[in-house]
Design an enzyme around this catalytic site. Structure first.
Site, short mmCIF file in Angstrom:
data_model
loop_
_atom_site.label_atom_id
_atom_site.label_comp_id
_atom_site.label_asym_id
_atom_site.label_seq_id
_atom_site.Cartn_x
_atom_site.Cartn_y
_atom_site.Cartn_z
N PHE A 1 0.74 -1.12 0.18
CA PHE A 1 0.01 0.18 0.04
C PHE A 1 0.77 1.32 0.00
O PHE A 1 2.09 1.15 0.39
CB PHE A 1 -0.89 0.00 1.16
CG PHE A 1 -0.34 0.11 2.63
CD1 PHE A 1 -0.07 1.32 3.11
CD2 PHE A 1 0.15 -1.01 3.17
CE1 PHE A 1 0.55 1.54 4.11
CE2 PHE A 1 0.68 -0.77 4.55
CZ PHE A 1 1.00 0.33 5.17
N CYS A 2 0.26 2.34 -0.30
CA CYS A 2 1.00 3.76 -0.49
C CYS A 2 -0.15 4.65 -0.25
O CYS A 2 -1.25 4.34 -0.05
CB CYS A 2 1.81 3.89 -1.58
SG CYS A 2 1.02 3.84 -3.24
N THR A 3 0.08 6.06 -0.42
CA THR A 3 -0.74 7.11 -0.20
C THR A 3 -2.00 7.22 -1.12
O THR A 3 -3.10 7.02 -0.63
CB THR A 3 -0.09 8.41 -0.31
OG1 THR A 3 1.13 8.33 0.33
CG2 THR A 3 -1.09 9.77 0.25
N ILE B 1 -4.03 4.63 0.70
CA ILE B 1 -4.66 4.97 2.07
C ILE B 1 -5.69 5.74 1.88
O ILE B 1 -6.63 5.80 2.94
CB ILE B 1 -3.51 5.33 2.78
CG1 ILE B 1 -2.24 4.65 2.75
CG2 ILE B 1 -3.79 5.68 4.23
CD1 ILE B 1 -1.01 5.00 3.29
#
Length: 302
Positions: A174-176, A203
């Site tokens: 996952f990332c922003t 996110i």
């Protein structure tokens, strides 16, 4: 209330330089500010403005080659989170430094926010946060692995040194907003890993859609605009930005004896010279002066 739109699209732009003036003009006409990156591999960025202005600029972007199905994430800001509009030409829209990586060819399996908790709590799943260490420090998913990178370009080296830990494991990344995972999952697939997943919309989409009382997220999420961080429901978080080192500063940091607004924070108190500090103080005085002027000008969008 202003609209903030975070977007990216992997596509092929034959001549990114020819696109730049189109976007500069669109943003100027619609009083939209923020940052857009253009490269041969596509577009990435965050912009803010009125609902009308953002809709117009998004419409302009969707008319670009390969961007007709562009998806973007929206949130709200009470004040303009950018000082100006920048459209920049880059080698990559998110810098990984791996010329063979192509998310258009293959990427991990998307996981909707509603299904994310079930996946990451499975005993055969390793959860990896692909963001930089300063981002992870203010919030992440429970039980996730922090590669401790200072920049995304360090991720391949970390993975190559650690991949034996993940053999026969399912990998959830996952990332922003999702863009780094597009490249990171493609990189893992190229290394022979097949059970690779990533959080669709990143996110930001998770915080928007998953109720706080059901959430596996802990802390706040760093964002690349003047809000600095957001929480559940994409409400503005409690962090500000250290204008010396660029790291997020918590409420506790701002009470620390080493903190001076615009000049230093506990993380960088030993990193700069006396002359640097004086330069930072002068810059902070100019920023405060500009902010006071903007606050008194109804046409400033503040």
């Amino acid at each position: 209330m202003l609209t903030v739109a975070t977007l990216y699209q992997f596509t092929h732009f034959e001549n990114p330089a020819s696109i730049k003036p189109v976007l500069v003009n669109a943003c100027s006409r619609n009083e939209v500010r923020g940052s857009l990156l253009l490269a041969h591999e596509g577009i990435n960025g965050t912009i803010a403005g009125s609902r009308f202005g953002i809709s117009n600029v998004i419409g302009e972007i969707r008319r670009l080659p390969g961007c007709g199905d562009l998806e973007w994430k929206e949130s709200q800001a009470e004040r303009m989170p950018f000082r100006k509009m920048r459209v920049r030409l880059k080698k990559e829209i998110v810098t990984m430094g791996q010329t063979h990586v192509d998310p258009r060819a293959a990427a991990g399996q998307y996981v909707e926010p509603a299904q994310w908790n079930q996946l990451i709590r499975s005993p055969d799943v390793s959860v990896i946060d692909t963001r930089n260490d300063y981002e992870v420090a203010i919030g992440t998913f429970e039980g996730s692995i922090n590669p401790m990178t200072d920049r995304f370009g360090e991720f391949p080296e970390w993975w190559n040194a650690n991949e034996e830990r993940f053999v026969n494991r399912r990998i959830a990344m996952f990332c922003t907003g999702g863009i780094r995972c597009e490249k990171a999952t493609n990189y893992l697939i190229g290394r022979g890993f097949r059970n690779v997943f990533h959080l669709k919309g990143g996110i930001l989409k998770y915080l928007e859609e998953v109720p706080e009382d059901e959430s596996a997220w802990r802390g706040e999420c760093y964002v690349f605009d003047g809000r600095v961080s957001v929480t559940h429901g994409l409400a503005r978080g409690s962090h500000s930005l250290c204008h010396a080192c660029g790291r997020p500063v918590s409420a506790a940091d701002r009470l620390h004896c080493d903190y001076e607004a615009g000049v230093q924070c506990p993380s960088c108190v030993d990193d700069y010279s006396v002359s640097d500090r004086e330069r930072f103080r002068e810059r902070q005085r100019q920023i405060e002066l500009e902010n006071r002027r903007s606050a008194s000008d109804p046409s400033s969008g503040q």
